[in-house]
Scaffold this active site. Structure first.
Site, PDB file in Angstrom:
ATOM      1  CE  LYS A 192      -1.923   3.081   2.709  1.00 34.07           C
ATOM      2  NZ  LYS A 192      -1.910   4.173   1.762  1.00 34.07           N
ATOM      3  CD  GLU A 268      12.790   0.265   9.825  1.00 35.28           C
ATOM      4  OE1 GLU A 268      13.353   1.210  10.407  1.00 35.28           O
ATOM      5  OE2 GLU A 268      13.223  -0.891   9.821  1.00 35.28           O
ATOM      6  CB  CYS A 303      12.990   8.606   8.531  1.00 32.12           C
ATOM      7  SG  CYS A 303      14.040   7.600   7.493  1.00 32.12           S
ATOM      8  CD  GLU A 402       9.773  12.586  11.397  1.00 32.24           C
ATOM      9  OE1 GLU A 402       8.633  12.133  11.612  1.00 32.24           O
ATOM     10  OE2 GLU A 402      10.682  11.925  10.877  1.00 32.24           O
TER      11      GLU A 402
HETATM   12  P1  NAD Z   1       2.212   8.418   7.654  1.00 32.90           P
HETATM   13  O1  NAD Z   1       2.404   7.638   8.888  1.00 32.90           O
HETATM   14  O2  NAD Z   1       1.247   9.524   7.655  1.00 32.90           O
HETATM   15  O3  NAD Z   1       1.776   7.468   6.458  1.00 32.90           O
HETATM   16  C1  NAD Z   1       2.531   6.319   6.128  1.00 32.90           C
HETATM   17  C2  NAD Z   1       1.624   5.319   5.453  1.00 32.90           C
HETATM   18  O4  NAD Z   1       0.655   4.893   6.403  1.00 32.90           O
HETATM   19  C3  NAD Z   1       0.848   5.875   4.266  1.00 32.90           C
HETATM   20  O5  NAD Z   1       0.771   4.897   3.264  1.00 32.90           O
HETATM   21  C4  NAD Z   1      -0.520   6.152   4.873  1.00 32.90           C
HETATM   22  O6  NAD Z   1      -1.565   6.102   3.930  1.00 32.90           O
HETATM   23  C5  NAD Z   1      -0.643   5.011   5.859  1.00 32.90           C
HETATM   24  N1  NAD Z   1      -1.576   5.237   6.954  1.00 32.90           N
HETATM   25  C6  NAD Z   1      -1.946   6.408   7.517  1.00 32.90           C
HETATM   26  N2  NAD Z   1      -2.846   6.188   8.494  1.00 32.90           N
HETATM   27  C7  NAD Z   1      -3.041   4.854   8.559  1.00 32.90           C
HETATM   28  C8  NAD Z   1      -3.843   4.005   9.368  1.00 32.90           C
HETATM   29  N3  NAD Z   1      -4.635   4.484  10.319  1.00 32.90           N
HETATM   30  N4  NAD Z   1      -3.780   2.677   9.176  1.00 32.90           N
HETATM   31  C9  NAD Z   1      -2.993   2.158   8.229  1.00 32.90           C
HETATM   32  N5  NAD Z   1      -2.231   2.903   7.414  1.00 32.90           N
HETATM   33  C10 NAD Z   1      -2.241   4.239   7.585  1.00 32.90           C
HETATM   34  O7  NAD Z   1       3.681   8.902   7.225  1.00 32.90           O
HETATM   35  P2  NAD Z   1       4.067   9.759   5.955  1.00 32.90           P
HETATM   36  O8  NAD Z   1       3.612  11.162   6.196  1.00 32.90           O
HETATM   37  O9  NAD Z   1       3.651   9.068   4.718  1.00 32.90           O
HETATM   38  O10 NAD Z   1       5.660   9.671   5.975  1.00 32.90           O
HETATM   39  C11 NAD Z   1       6.414  10.460   6.815  1.00 32.90           C
HETATM   40  C12 NAD Z   1       6.814   9.693   8.047  1.00 32.90           C
HETATM   41  O11 NAD Z   1       7.495   8.497   7.667  1.00 32.90           O
HETATM   42  C13 NAD Z   1       7.785  10.444   8.915  1.00 32.90           C
HETATM   43  O12 NAD Z   1       7.424  10.312  10.261  1.00 32.90           O
HETATM   44  C14 NAD Z   1       9.109   9.739   8.652  1.00 32.90           C
HETATM   45  O13 NAD Z   1      10.043   9.842   9.677  1.00 32.90           O
HETATM   46  C15 NAD Z   1       8.668   8.348   8.451  1.00 32.90           C
HETATM   47  N6  NAD Z   1       9.691   7.582   7.736  1.00 32.90           N
HETATM   48  C16 NAD Z   1      10.435   6.680   8.450  1.00 32.90           C
HETATM   49  C17 NAD Z   1      11.434   5.958   7.816  1.00 32.90           C
HETATM   50  C18 NAD Z   1      12.256   4.936   8.560  1.00 32.90           C
HETATM   51  O14 NAD Z   1      12.853   4.095   7.909  1.00 32.90           O
HETATM   52  N7  NAD Z   1      12.316   4.976   9.880  1.00 32.90           N
HETATM   53  C19 NAD Z   1      11.684   6.146   6.455  1.00 32.90           C
HETATM   54  C20 NAD Z   1      10.906   7.078   5.770  1.00 32.90           C
HETATM   55  C21 NAD Z   1       9.911   7.793   6.428  1.00 32.90           C
END
Ligand code: NAD
Length: 500
Positions: A192, A268, A303, A402
């Site tokens: 997804k 992650e 991240c 963040e």
């Molecule tokens: P997000 O958590 O808003 O969304 C991530 C994914 O989760 C998306 O596909 C979103 O549609 C889905 N999602 C959102 N709500 C959900 C729910 N209730 N149930 C299931 N899925 C759901 O994050 P984002 O804004 O897409 O990305 C930014 C974040 O990702 C930052 O916090 C960043 O640090 C983190 N990130 C972490 C790493 C790592 O390896 N640690 C790498 C890249 C990004």
């Protein structure tokens, strides 16, 4: 090195592009069951690129059924590892062969500079899949130390159906860190992508089919987190859910798993990584250039962004001047111009979030030293100037939360103990860097830092050969390296009684 061409080349290519915008279930592209779609808006100019299938719980049911059927049939799960390897290597080659198209999709969809998409995202994606493929026919299982009357086998089984939910900042790379080991291990996967960056994931599905990955083994469900994401999280027949995204959503997924079938959850999540510069850093100019890149690369939407720059007081004034100079090399530009190193922020929501943090930093008393404004407004896109805050207290919001944008907070410290205390004073623990010429200090501080990746006299090193993941609320489990396979298998102990 890839030919980078020029803005016209990419613009012409973009104008001629057609977008696959459907879900991919059981080996076929398909509209969402409800027929619903959502607008895919390019952050480059705010215009609609295409309308993408908005999947929901019904599509999840279809995809899980397809994934489970494929898994149970053994068509992939019981294939010899060397045969899976061959197909996955073909998949990686196809990604490489389509690098211009995929890079363009990534740039149009989420705003990153085309040069980065080509030079970073594509090679890293190809490497993640090919590395996992290459590893899989070299992983041996174990035989337990027993007496002569029995044989104890310790074997790895694929877990079954894996759901992978990924973010928008490195859409292909984040997906490939999951797809590679999950498929190599013999699982079926449902990917997804983020609703903010669906296009490359959708395109990858077609390439996977072309490579020979059987129907049902690799599915892609675009859509929103609260619909399709939630339906995956609570589904009773998904064995493992791997996630990259925010800490807030990661926590919710753990609750959802606990309230459904106790599927394994690996996350992650976010970061607020400290980049510590001691007065004895070997090269202050190099450290300053790296400090700017650590927050400006990928528009700070990383991240691992080095978003807290901790500088020893005795060199603070001099070092900050060098960082200000290094910031001058980072300017927002048209993402399709190969000379651009800062593209657009992924969407208007994220842009406003970044701007609101900049307001908060000023309101809480930090000194805005550079940037702070939205830029390129006439383009209709979402751009922000690289921003530097001085005189930041580590307790301020901009040092604790963040931001996920090009906003750097400078905090000063007086000695090594305070540097470590400030660095660890965060709910996150994804990565940290330190700059020193003192080998003993480098070891001492590296061991004291509570983070999954530590960089010494560099920022953001790494490769598929080393694990990547977080301490504390930055998540659990590790992507990359042989450790990543742990997430995609169950360990089975089999005892055989031997007779004489
Ligand atoms: P997000 O958590 O808003 O969304 C991530 C994914 O989760 C998306 O596909 C979103 O549609 C889905 N999602 C959102 N709500 C959900 C729910 N209730 N149930 C299931 N899925 C759901 O994050 P984002 O804004 O897409 O990305 C930014 C974040 O990702 C930052 O916090 C960043 O640090 C983190 N990130 C972490 C790493 C790592 O390896 N640690 C790498 C890249 C990004």
């Amino acid at each position: 090195m890839t030919e980078l061409h020029d803005l016209n080349y990419w613009q012409t290519k973009a104008d001629g592009l057609s977008f696959e915008n459907r879900a991919f279930i059981d080996g076929e592209y398909t509209a969402s069951a409800s027929g619903a779609t959502f607008e895919c808006i390019s952050p480059i100019d705010g215009k609609v690129l295409t309308n993408v299938a908005a999947c929901d719980a019904v599509d999840v049911l279809h995809a899980v059924t397809a994934a489970r059927t494929a898994f149970s049939s053994g068509v992939w799960s019981q294939m010899a590892p060397s045969a899976r390897k061959k197909i996955l290597l073909r998949f990686a080659s196809l990604i490489d062969a389509h690098r211009e198209e995929l890079a363009l999709l990534e740039t149009l969809d989420m705003g990153k500079p085309i040069a980065d998409a080509l030079e970073v995202d594509i090679p890293a994606t190809v490497r993640a899949i090919s590395w996992s493929a290459e590893a899989i026919d070299k992983l041996y299982d174990e035989i337990a130390p027993t007496g002569m009357d029995e044989l104890g086998l310790v074997t790895r089984d694929p877990v079954g159906v894996v759901a992978a939910i990924v973010p928008w900042n490195f859409p292909m790379i984040m997906a490939s860190w999951k797809i590679g080991p999950a498929l190599a291990m013999g699982n079926s996967i449902i990917l997804k992508p983020s609703e903010k960056s669906s296009l490359t994931a959708i395109r990858l599905a077609g390439l996977a089919r072309e490579a020979g990955i059987p129907a049902g083994v690799f599915n892609v469900l675009p859509g929103f987190g609260h619909t399709v994401g939630k339906a995956l999280a609570v589904h009773m027949d998904i064995d493992t859910l791997v996630f990259t995204g925010s800490t807030q959503v990661a926590k919710q997924l753990m609750v959802d798993a606990g309230q459904s079938n106790m599927k394994r959850i690996w996350t992650e999540a976010g970061g607020k990584s400290p980049n510590i510069v001691f007065a004895d850093a070997p090269d202050l100019d190099e450290a300053a250039v790296a400090a700017a890149a650590a927050i400006c690369f990928n528009m700070g939407e990383m991240c691992t962004a080095g978003s807290r720059l901790l500088v020893e007081e005795s060199i603070a004034e001099d070092f900050i001047a060098r960082v200000r100079k290094a910031f001058q090399n980072w300017r927002p530009g048209h993402p399709l111009d190969p000379a651009t190193n800062i593209g657009a922020i992924v969407d208007e929501v994220q842009l406003n979030r970044v701007l609101s943090y900049i307001d908060k930093g000023q309101a809480e008393g930090a000194r805005l030293s550079l940037g702070g404004q939205r830029s390129q407004i006439v383009s209709g896109g979402f751009y922000v100037e690289p921003t530097l805050f001085e005189q930041v207290d580590n307790q301020m919001t901009i040092a604790q939360e963040e931001i996920f944008g090009p906003v750097l907070s400078v905090v000063t410290f007086c000695d090594e103990a305070e540097a470590v205390q400030l660095a660890n004073d965060s709910i996150y623990g994804l990565a940290a860097a330190l700059w020193t010429s003192n080998l003993s200090r480098a070891h001492r501080v590296a061991r004291a830092l509570r983070a999954g990746s530590i960089w010494i006299n560099q920022y953001d090193g790494g490769d598929m050969t080393a694990p990547f993941g977080g301490y504390k609320q930055s998540g659990n489990g590790r992507d990359k390296s042989l450790h990543a396979f742990d997430k995609y298998c169950e360990i089975k102990a089999t005892w055989i009684k031997l007779t004489s």
